[in-house]
Design a protein around this motif. Structure first.
Motif, PDB file in Angstrom:
ATOM      1  N   SER A  26      16.678  52.074  58.522  1.00 33.90           N
ATOM      2  CA  SER A  26      17.988  51.485  58.309  1.00 33.90           C
ATOM      3  C   SER A  26      18.996  52.186  59.212  1.00 33.90           C
ATOM      4  O   SER A  26      19.110  53.414  59.203  1.00 33.90           O
ATOM      5  CB  SER A  26      18.386  51.662  56.849  1.00 33.90           C
ATOM      6  OG  SER A  26      19.772  51.589  56.716  1.00 33.90           O
ATOM      7  N   ILE A  94      25.648  48.500  64.352  1.00 36.96           N
ATOM      8  CA  ILE A  94      25.242  48.099  63.006  1.00 36.96           C
ATOM      9  C   ILE A  94      25.857  46.743  62.669  1.00 36.96           C
ATOM     10  O   ILE A  94      25.188  45.838  62.154  1.00 36.96           O
ATOM     11  CB  ILE A  94      25.664  49.155  61.968  1.00 36.96           C
ATOM     12  CG1 ILE A  94      24.863  50.432  62.185  1.00 36.96           C
ATOM     13  CG2 ILE A  94      25.499  48.652  60.558  1.00 36.96           C
ATOM     14  CD1 ILE A  94      25.298  51.555  61.296  1.00 36.96           C
ATOM     15  N   TRP A  98      23.957  43.233  62.057  1.00 39.38           N
ATOM     16  CA  TRP A  98      24.140  42.515  60.798  1.00 39.38           C
ATOM     17  C   TRP A  98      24.505  41.072  61.055  1.00 39.38           C
ATOM     18  O   TRP A  98      23.980  40.159  60.426  1.00 39.38           O
ATOM     19  CB  TRP A  98      25.213  43.202  59.964  1.00 39.38           C
ATOM     20  CG  TRP A  98      25.423  42.519  58.670  1.00 39.38           C
ATOM     21  CD1 TRP A  98      26.417  41.669  58.323  1.00 39.38           C
ATOM     22  CD2 TRP A  98      24.551  42.596  57.546  1.00 39.38           C
ATOM     23  NE1 TRP A  98      26.244  41.201  57.058  1.00 39.38           N
ATOM     24  CE2 TRP A  98      25.097  41.761  56.560  1.00 39.38           C
ATOM     25  CE3 TRP A  98      23.370  43.277  57.275  1.00 39.38           C
ATOM     26  CZ2 TRP A  98      24.496  41.593  55.328  1.00 39.38           C
ATOM     27  CZ3 TRP A  98      22.785  43.110  56.043  1.00 39.38           C
ATOM     28  CH2 TRP A  98      23.351  42.270  55.084  1.00 39.38           C
ATOM     29  N   ASP A 104      20.279  45.456  59.006  1.00 39.22           N
ATOM     30  CA  ASP A 104      20.600  46.508  59.969  1.00 39.22           C
ATOM     31  C   ASP A 104      19.448  47.472  60.092  1.00 39.22           C
ATOM     32  O   ASP A 104      19.561  48.656  59.830  1.00 39.22           O
ATOM     33  CB  ASP A 104      21.885  47.238  59.547  1.00 39.22           C
ATOM     34  CG  ASP A 104      21.694  48.000  58.237  1.00 39.22           C
ATOM     35  OD1 ASP A 104      22.401  49.000  58.038  1.00 39.22           O
ATOM     36  OD2 ASP A 104      20.840  47.603  57.435  1.00 39.22           O
ATOM     37  N   VAL A 105      18.297  46.917  60.485  1.00 33.83           N
ATOM     38  CA  VAL A 105      17.161  47.816  60.665  1.00 33.83           C
ATOM     39  C   VAL A 105      16.830  47.916  62.139  1.00 33.83           C
ATOM     40  O   VAL A 105      17.167  47.040  62.932  1.00 33.83           O
ATOM     41  CB  VAL A 105      15.910  47.327  59.891  1.00 33.83           C
ATOM     42  CG1 VAL A 105      16.144  47.478  58.427  1.00 33.83           C
ATOM     43  CG2 VAL A 105      15.586  45.919  60.271  1.00 33.83           C
ATOM     44  N   VAL A 106      16.129  48.974  62.480  1.00 39.67           N
ATOM     45  CA  VAL A 106      15.676  49.178  63.849  1.00 39.67           C
ATOM     46  C   VAL A 106      14.401  48.371  64.035  1.00 39.67           C
ATOM     47  O   VAL A 106      13.425  48.552  63.322  1.00 39.67           O
ATOM     48  CB  VAL A 106      15.414  50.674  64.086  1.00 39.67           C
ATOM     49  CG1 VAL A 106      14.836  50.896  65.445  1.00 39.67           C
ATOM     50  CG2 VAL A 106      16.686  51.451  63.904  1.00 39.67           C
TER      51      VAL A 106
END
Lengths: 172, 958
Positions: A26, A94, A98, A104-106
């Motif tokens: 995250s 971020i 979104w 909002d993850v890598v």
């Protein structure tokens, strides 16, 4: 020079927590971890500065030895402001992530994953079709991105339907 | 000679330009250069042949004894003649071979001429490193030449194959040459061969050099690149694969033979590999249907023959070997050129489809017959004389008791049988009439197309008739060997000798083999090899690719946390390894400097650990903020007031920025998930923390010298004219650091803006025009002074634009009251920073906080009214001021970033001092304001605007 134990312990804890958070997926947690690591690194520099002394302001009666080492302080000042700049940038990332993907993850790198799953190295014949990155409709770089164009079309379609619905009625 | 070399290079560079005007006639220009070089060599001939070697040397790197030295002795002279004459003829041939306007013509001409120059330099080079450089240059240029038809996959594959094999050999050769030059104490080839060291070290070195030579000359097991290289245009094959590149390996063997042929292993390796190549090449040539491939395998076979003879190591075989080399260069080039002409005439090279060409082109047939005669060794050609000499010397060596002589004789005799067979196959395949096959159409023969092969073929005959003259040319080289009992000579007639009988017998057997060709091909099909060297090569290459793919997939998993974890692990291991060797530990450990540090430490630790376990975003942000404020307290206790001030301000602004983004994200942080296991992450974190603590301790222990910052207070006061040492350091002593920091901030601000604003950078903050602001202010004053007006006024300019729900009267009043004070405080901090805690950073951040306050109170309209300047302009002006402070001193003859001060005595008002580094500080001030403004209008105003647009969209779709 002598070392202060309290500062060492704080620094170790901050580093541990910061690294723990940075290894997350995250991005918010990554940013928090980055802030912690930034603080811990500033602490590292101030520890190496040596013992606490008086403020490095030239006044009569204060020797250079009695002052705290000003060189690490100058470095830390630079570091603090740069950390702020980088955190602002990460926050923008971020937000952008979104907006595009509702999360909002890598993401994983698609090419590396393909290589892992054993996709054979394409010969020269296969390379011709997929040579261009941008087709007639440029696709987003993030694989899970929402299709904003499709959203727009949907919105326009519904708008047309509403117009049709109101066609036969008298305006209020 | 060096001059001629540079002429080669210069003309080669000019040729692509000339091709645009001249078309294929540019090859006349190209051919002129090697022709001139050949003429120069001919002029130098008498001098060289009389025994005096000519040396030209330019010092290149005198410190390691490296020099560009060229040496012209007999062997070099002969080979250089071959290279230049054949080169000129092949370039002439190209005029007719290519069509004007063909793709890549200029490039081809330039590369071919450059190749000729590189070969010319190679055979003349005396310094081993120059030799290596030119060796590799020929490899690379041959890559370009073989891959001339860039669109064809076969060309590219063949070129790459040739490049890899010859370059690998070249690298081995380099190692060997370095070893030899170290052993012999000099990097000059002539000195090495003269010194001729012995010993195990030398044996290894010479073997490595031989690897290079054998790979270049396509000897088994490195032979497979040569037939594949037939994908090149015919002139390339005629030059490279007949006369030039493959001869480089033979030349190297011939160079080393006088000194090193006694080494253990030299004879065995060269003999066995050479014979194997000769037999393998000849056998395979009998199976080929493509004329060019027949010649290619024939070349492989002849190269094996050459290696056997040249590497034999006695005077007579050396004589024979060089003569064979001369003959081979001439007849092979002729044959390749003939194949090119056949290709042009008939449109095919397949010998099953060619018929009747001999009758249509009698001249061509005669030329080919002459060359073939030299190849099989028919009198009166040079090939015959050379072969006789070779057989004779081998018989003599065998008679003197060396078993190698008999082995070599037997092998080469069988090889000659095969040679005769495939020579007949070539002639029959190209020129004879075949039943049932359509005949070739008649066409005019161009004289200039036929000139080059005709000259070369005639040369074979002429030199054969002039065999004693040729003998005189080579005798200088042959003399470097110890003379035998009866030194032999090249001649067309030695008398009735066993060598003559062997030649005659092999011819007859070869003819018979050709006559029985159908039976032979049946036998060959039955014994076909399952795996050839070329299939081994392709399997090796695909194996390498597969290993690379699997290794990559092991380490490159695509997941960022994984990469980070690996980096941290390696870092930890490396630092641990380094720490194991340190011996510096600090003298004493104290628990704290002030007891208050304990309390602050407890708070910070608890907050940090709680932040890792926080479930809500806002919660986590606040906890991290607590650690930040704890840091500020630590800085204050540690004697760093500037740092404490800046840290507090930055922490507040960071938290504000966080909140601005977090209000658009969901409240809860997702479940902790990552590709790295939770326990592993914890372990890495703890290890890293402990490691950094130890590093800090060790680093502190290593600080035993007195720090340079003890000088800084004096420097700051005397030169920087300031009392705040840290501030003077930032803007003066270490001004470049700050300059770099400013650029980072500008980059970050631009990045933030570009990520948030989808369309353009210029902000769309609603601006309040000056006239309107004046009108509003006047109206408000009138309202305030009118006691009867009970209208609820607005305290801020944007007051009315906010909805009632979003207004907070308390906030509005407070912001209204403190805004201007905050601006004044910021300017005070800016100006006083030079002598007291403060400075550009702190001042800029205070302004930033003032803007934050107005934004929070009044929304984006208020922000637009508060900051009517574009953030980008602020950043730009700030950077210009900072850069100006750095550059302006240059105009006054001082160093960059030099500062000076002005003093003004204002009598009653006091003493005014102005230091020029304050301008730098003002630049920093503006950049920081610009950054905070950018953050506010991106993460604040723009997010508001985008959010307001969405409900409109959502309302339409719902």
């Amino acid at each position: 020079m002598s070392v202060s134990l309290v500062l060492l312990v704080i620094m170790a804890v901050l580093y541990a927590c910061g690294i723990y958070l940075m290894l997350e997926r995250s991005m918010t947690r990554v940013l928090l971890g980055f802030l912690l690591v930034g603080n811990a690194t500033n602490l590292l520099i101030i520890i190496v500065a040596g013992a606490a002394g008086s403020a490095p302001i030239v006044t009569d009666g204060v020797d250079a030895e009695q002052m705290t080492d000003p060189l690490p302080e100058a470095l830390i000042l630079t570091a603090i402001v740069i950390t702020f700049g980088v955190s602002a940038f990460l926050l923008a990332l971020i937000y952008r992530s979104w907006r595009l993907a509702r999360q909002d993850v890598v993401q994983d790198d698609a090419d590396d994953v393909a290589m892992r799953s054993g996709v054979a190295i394409r010969g020269e014949a296969g390379a011709a079709e997929s040579d261009t990155e941008f087709g007639t409709r440029a696709r987003a770089a993030v694989s899970s991105a929402r299709d904003l164009e499709a959203d727009d079309e949907d919105a326009a379609e519904v708008g047309r339907q509403e117009d049709d619905r109101y066609e036969g009625e008298e305006p209020p | 000679m060096i001059a001629i070399l540079s002429v080669f290079v210069l003309v080669a560079l000019l040729l692509p330009l000339l091709t645009r005007w001249m078309g294929t006639r540019v090859f006349f220009v190209a051919a002129a250069v090697p022709a001139a070089a050949a003429a120069h060599l001919a002029v130098l001939g008498p001098t060289v042949l009389s025994g005096r070697a000519m040396v030209e040397s330019h010092a290149w790197v005198p410190q390691i004894g490296l020099s560009i030295s060229l040496r012209l002795d007999t062997l070099s002279w002969l080979l250089a003649l071959v290279v230049t004459v054949v080169g000129a003829l092949v370039l002439l041939y190209c005029v007719r071979y290519f069509r004007s306007g063909e793709e890549g013509l200029g490039r081809f001409a330039a590369v071919l001429l450059a190749f000729a120059g590189a070969m010319y330099g190679l055979v003349l080079a005396d310094d081993v490193f120059l030799l290596f450089v030119l060796w590799e240059a020929t490899s690379i240029l041959s890559y370009l030449l073989i891959g001339h038809y860039t669109a064809r996959r076969a060309s590219r594959g063949a070129a790459l194959q040739a490049l890899i094999v010859t370059t690998l050999g070249g690298l081995a050769m380099l190692v060997g040459l370095v070893m030899l030059s170290v052993e012999a104490g000099s990097s000059r080839l002539s000195a090495i061969v003269e010194a001729a060291p012995t010993g195990g070290f030398t044996v290894v070195a010479v073997m490595l050099v031989l690897v290079g030579a054998l790979s270049k000359s396509a000897i088994f097991p490195f032979h497979f690149w040569l037939p594949a290289a037939m994908a090149a245009p015919t002139p390339v094959s005629a030059y490279l694969h007949a006369a030039a590149m493959v001869k480089a390996g033979i030349y190297l063997i011939a160079r080393f033979a006088p000194g090193f042929s006694d080494l253990p292993g030299w004879h065995e390796v060269l003999l066995i590999l050479g014979l194997a190549t000769m037999l393998l090449g000849g056998w395979t040539a009998l199976r080929q249907h493509d004329l060019k491939l027949v010649l290619a395998y024939g070349t492989v076979s002849q190269l094996g023959f050459l290696v056997v003879v040249v590497g034999f190591g006695s005077r007579d075989t050396a004589l024979a070997g060089i003569a064979l080399l001369l003959a081979h260069a001439m007849y092979k080039a002729t044959l390749f050129l003939v194949v090119g002409i056949v290709d042009h005439r008939a449109g095919t090279r397949d010998l099953r489809k060619l018929s009747g060409l001999g009758r249509r082109s009698p001249v061509l047939a005669v030329i080919a017959a002459l060359a073939l005669a030299s190849m099989v060794g028919l009198p009166p050609t040079l090939g015959f004389a050379a072969k006789e000499a070779a057989f004779g010397s081998m018989i003599e060596a065998g008679g003197a008791g060396e078993w190698m002589g008999w082995l070599a004789l037997a092998g080469t005799a069988v090889g000659s049988v095969l040679t005769a067979a495939y020579a007949a196959r070539f002639f029959w395949g190209a020129f004879c009439r075949k039943p049932g096959v359509e005949e070739v159409r008649p066409a005019k023969e161009h004289a200039d197309f036929l000139i080059s092969p005709a000259v070369l073929a005639a040369g074979g005959i002429a030199l054969g008739l002039l065999a004693p003259v040729v003998d005189g040319w080579i005798s200088g080289y042959a003399a470097s060997f110890p003379p035998g009992a009866h030194p032999a000579h090249l001649a067309l007639w030695h008398g009735w000798e066993p060598a003559l009988a062997i030649s005659a017998l092999s011819l007859l057997l070869g003819a018979g083999l050709f006559a029985l060709r159908r039976r032979v091909s049946a036998v060959q099909d039955r014994f076909a090899l399952r795996s050839t060297a070329s299939s081994l090569y392709s399997r090796a290459m695909s194996g390498i690719d597969r290993v690379a793919a699997s290794t990559t997939s092991l380490t490159q998993r695509g997941s960022l946390p994984f990469y980070l974890g690996v980096i941290l692990l390696v870092f930890s291991l490396a630092v641990t390894a380094a720490l194991a060797f340190t011996r510096s530990w600090p003298r004493e450990v104290r628990l704290w400097d002030y007891p208050a540090q304990l309390a602050i430490a407890a708070v910070m630790i608890v907050a940090a650990i709680a932040a890792t376990r926080a479930g809500k975003r806002f919660q986590a942000v606040v906890l991290v903020g607590v650690t930040g404020f704890g840091m500020a307290a630590m800085f204050a206790l540690q004697g760093a007031p500037d740092l404490a001030l800046t840290q507090v301000l930055v922490e507040i602004v960071t938290m504000v920025a966080f909140v601005l983004v977090l209000r658009r994200l969901p409240a809860r942080l997702g479940k902790q998930h990552g590709s790295v296991h939770k326990g592993v992450r914890l372990a890495i974190g703890i290890v890293f923390g402990v490691l950094m603590a130890v590093v800090a301790v060790v680093a502190l222990g290593a600080r035993t010298a007195s720090p340079i910052s003890l000088e800084w207070p004096d420097l700051a006061y005397e030169l920087g004219h300031g009392r705040n040492v840290v501030n003077v350091a930032l803007v003066d002593l270490r001004g470049w650091d700050t300059m770099g920091e400013l650029s980072v901030l500008i980059a970050a601000a631009t990045g933030v803006a570009s990520l948030i604003f989808i369309s353009s950078r210029t902000d769309m903050l609603p601006r309040v025009a000056r006239s309107e602001a004046r009108r509003t202010a006047r109206a408000r004053l009138r309202r305030a002074s009118d006691p009867s007006n009970s209208d609820r006024g607005s305290w801020l300019l944007a007051g009315r634009t906010l909805g009632d729900r979003n207004r907070s009267i308390l906030l509005e009043v407070v912001v209204r009251l403190i805004f201007h004070s905050m601006i004044v405080v910021s300017i005070y901090l800016l100006l006083v920073g030079h002598n007291a805690p403060g400075g550009g950073f702190a001042g800029g951040l205070v302004v930033g906080m003032a803007l934050v306050a107005r934004y929070l109170a009044g929304g984006r309209v208020e922000l637009g009214a508060a900051a009517p300047v574009d953030a980008g302009k602020l950043l730009g002006i700030g950077l210009v001021l900072a850069a100006g402070t750095a550059l302006v001193p240059l105009f006054f003859g001082a160093d960059v970033l030099t500062s000076t001060w002005f003093e003004l005595d204002l009598g009653v008002l006091g003493h005014l001092e102005f230091v020029t580094s304050t301008v730098f500080d003002v630049g920093v001030y503006l950049v920081v304001i610009g950054l905070v403004l950018d953050v506010l209008r991106s993460l604040g105003a723009e997010l508001d605007r985008q959010y307001e647009e969405e409900p409109r969209r959502k309302a339409v779709t719902s």
